[in-house]
Design a protein around this motif. Structure first.
Motif, PDB file in Angstrom:
ATOM      1  N   ALA A  88     -16.546   8.829   6.641  1.00 37.42           N
ATOM      2  CA  ALA A  88     -15.565   9.751   6.672  1.00 37.42           C
ATOM      3  C   ALA A  88     -14.170   9.343   5.855  1.00 37.42           C
ATOM      4  CB  ALA A  88     -14.956  10.054   8.323  1.00 37.42           C
ATOM      5  N   GLU A  89     -14.044   7.919   5.821  1.00 40.99           N
ATOM      6  CA  GLU A  89     -12.933   7.570   5.123  1.00 40.99           C
ATOM      7  C   GLU A  89     -13.230   7.532   3.734  1.00 40.99           C
ATOM      8  OE1 GLU A  89     -10.574   3.956   5.883  1.00 40.99           O
ATOM      9  OE2 GLU A  89     -11.816   3.712   7.981  1.00 40.99           O
ATOM     10  N   ALA A  90     -14.375   7.374   3.196  1.00 37.99           N
ATOM     11  CA  ALA A  90     -14.876   7.533   1.752  1.00 37.99           C
ATOM     12  C   ALA A  90     -14.718   8.926   1.385  1.00 37.99           C
ATOM     13  CB  ALA A  90     -16.464   6.910   1.605  1.00 37.99           C
ATOM     14  N   MET A  91     -15.075   9.939   2.178  1.00 40.70           N
ATOM     15  CA  MET A  91     -14.965  11.414   2.040  1.00 40.70           C
ATOM     16  C   MET A  91     -13.854  11.685   1.804  1.00 40.70           C
ATOM     17  SD  MET A  91     -17.543  13.546   1.657  1.00 40.70           S
ATOM     18  CE  MET A  91     -18.942  12.955   2.522  1.00 40.70           C
ATOM     19  N   ASN A  92     -12.812  11.212   2.532  1.00 34.87           N
ATOM     20  CA  ASN A  92     -11.514  11.623   2.460  1.00 34.87           C
ATOM     21  C   ASN A  92     -10.859  11.160   1.244  1.00 34.87           C
ATOM     22  OD1 ASN A  92      -8.883  12.650   4.039  1.00 34.87           O
ATOM     23  ND2 ASN A  92      -8.200  10.691   3.829  1.00 34.87           N
TER      24      ASN A  92
END
Length: 479
Positions: A88-92
């Protein structure tokens, strides 16, 4: 060469805590160095966490090439490991990168997907990260003037920070969100709510200097220009202490101070601040061109070290580098030209305040009149002057810095409207359309008043422009 024993897990955690503090103080290069030291000894999922921290640092430093390189690896490893939080962090972060390229819809899709992923996580840090993702969405939607959706994200920030096991960790984010919320309520015509939020914001004083600036749009909307100047001045001093002179942050602060001084009628001081902002802008453009050239050179050198290439390929790379540098220089020149055109509008307003009589008696070229009108139109639009019922031709002519006859001619020639009344009514009806669409619970009479119109005039204009009553027009907009 002296060999050092590897750091223990606790030492790695200590280094990350130090780096987190540096990052929160916007000391990004120092934070990056410390994160990388921690990464050298980290193991397992801790490496994913630290690599995401390193990506965030490169993002803050503007090193997009390195961000892309690390982000690809991070997404693949996080997905393979089934680590929802890291994915999720990478996606954000990927969404933020795409946003900067101008593909905003795709960027919002990625950032929203990051929210959905994090909602599935049962990690202790999940509420804080969800608050951060909504904070990012709120800031971008505010820039894009999607105020209603931005308010939803702002409320989500408050919700998830309240659920965080470490509420003090989210205090800076909460303070900045409150500042933005006050502005958002102003822009959605909820001034009383905005003032109430401002009262809550004040309860968090004293706060870090870097967290104050988000309240400035609210203060500007409420006409509290001196407070804006004081906050921006403190921020400039803080930025210079932390990062030195000539930064984007200082440029933005100086420009907003100039606008506030102009609004107070301090033309000379506003003009001085604008001149300083030009100097900073020129320095930043030159620095960016140099950094881009260095990045191209670094890529070129890396290729030379890792590949055995022919002489022909070598010359192709050299020529490609030269073309790329020229392209960068051309882009810098175009950016500078756009910024200068934007800043020229406020300069004209400031000069009008400083020397109104001289400007009124000067015969101007069509280009000068166009620039004068652009500055005037910007001021009318940003301040929503057209909603004031006591607005007079004399007041507006003074704002433009010309006599009434010249003012009427410029309005007709530059706006394409028949007269001043037509010019103001067009703006009032654009605002009315926005309120009809966004606030179906508002009465027609309330919308008319908010737009500076009587109910009778509103009905007549709506009939003339759209061939139907305001109520019917609202129905057509909501279908």
């Amino acid at each position: 060469m002296v060999c050092c024993a590897p750091h223990s897990s606790s030492e790695s955690e200590t280094l990350r805590e130090e780096a987190n503090e540096l990052y929160n103080n916007q000391q990004y290069q120092e934070a990056l160095d410390t994160y990388e030291k921690a990464l050298s000894s980290a193991q397992g999922n801790d490496r994913l966490v630290l690599r995401q921290d390193i990506i965030d640092c490169h993002q803050a430093l503007g090193n997009q090439t390195k961000v892309r390189e690390l982000l690809k690896t991070q997404l693949e490893e996080a997905h393979a490991a089934g680590d929802i939080q890291m994915e999720a962090e990478a996606m954000n972060t990927l969404g933020l990168q795409i946003y900067e390229t101008g593909d905003k819809q795709t960027a919002y899709d990625y950032m929203t997907q990051a929210v959905r992923l994090m909602e599935k996580s049962d990690a202790a840090d999940a509420p804080y990260l969800l608050a951060y993702y909504h904070y990012v969405l709120m800031k971008r939607r505010t820039v894009d003037e999607d105020y209603a959706q931005a308010l939803i994200d702002a409320k989500a920030v408050e919700k998830y920070l309240a659920q965080s096991p470490q509420p003090e960790k989210g205090e800076p984010m909460l303070v900045r969100t409150l500042g933005t919320m006050a502005h958002l309520y102003c822009m959605t015509d909820s001034t009383a709510k905005a003032d109430s939020i401002y009262g809550v914001w004040q309860q968090h004083l004293p706060m870090a200097v870097s967290d104050e600036r988000d309240i400035c749009p609210y203060l500007t909307h409420r006409g509290r220009y001196q407070e804006v100047i004081d906050i921006q001045r403190r921020h400039v001093e803080w930025v210079r202490e932390k990062k030195g002179k000539w930064t984007d942050s200082e440029l933005t602060a100086k420009y907003q101070m100039a606008e506030a001084e102009a609004a107070l009628g301090h033309g000379d001081e506003a003009f001085r601040l604008l001149k300083e902002s030009y100097e900073i802008n020129d320095t930043l453009l030159a620095r960016q061109a140099e950094e881009n050239a260095q990045e191209l050179e670094a890529v070129y050198q890396n290729q030379l070290k890792t590949e055995q290439i022919s002489r022909l390929r070598l010359w192709v790379i050299i020529l490609g580098g030269i073309v790329a540098v020229l392209t960068v220089l051309l882009l810098v020149y175009r950016i500078q030209a756009v910024r200068q055109r934007k800043n020229k509008a406020i300069i004209d307003v400031v000069r009008n305040m400083s020397q109104p009589e001289a400007l009124a008696t000067t015969t101007e070229s069509k280009d000068a009149e166009s620039t004068r009108f652009a500055a005037f139109d910007h001021t009318v639009e940003q301040g929503r002057l057209y909603t004031q019922s006591d607005l007079s031709r004399e007041m507006l002519a003074d704002l433009m810095g010309v006599d009434r006859t010249t003012f009427s001619r410029i309005i007709q020639e530059q706006s394409g409207c028949k007269n001043l009344k037509d010019y103001l009514n067009q703006k009032r009806m654009r605002l009315a359309e926005q309120l009809l669409r966004q606030h179906p619970d508002y009465t027609i009479e309330a919308i008319a008043v908010d737009c500076g119109l009587t109910l009778t005039t509103f009905k007549r204009l709506c009939k003339d422009m759209h061939g139907m009553s305001p109520s019917d027009y609202r129905k057509s907009l909501l279908q």
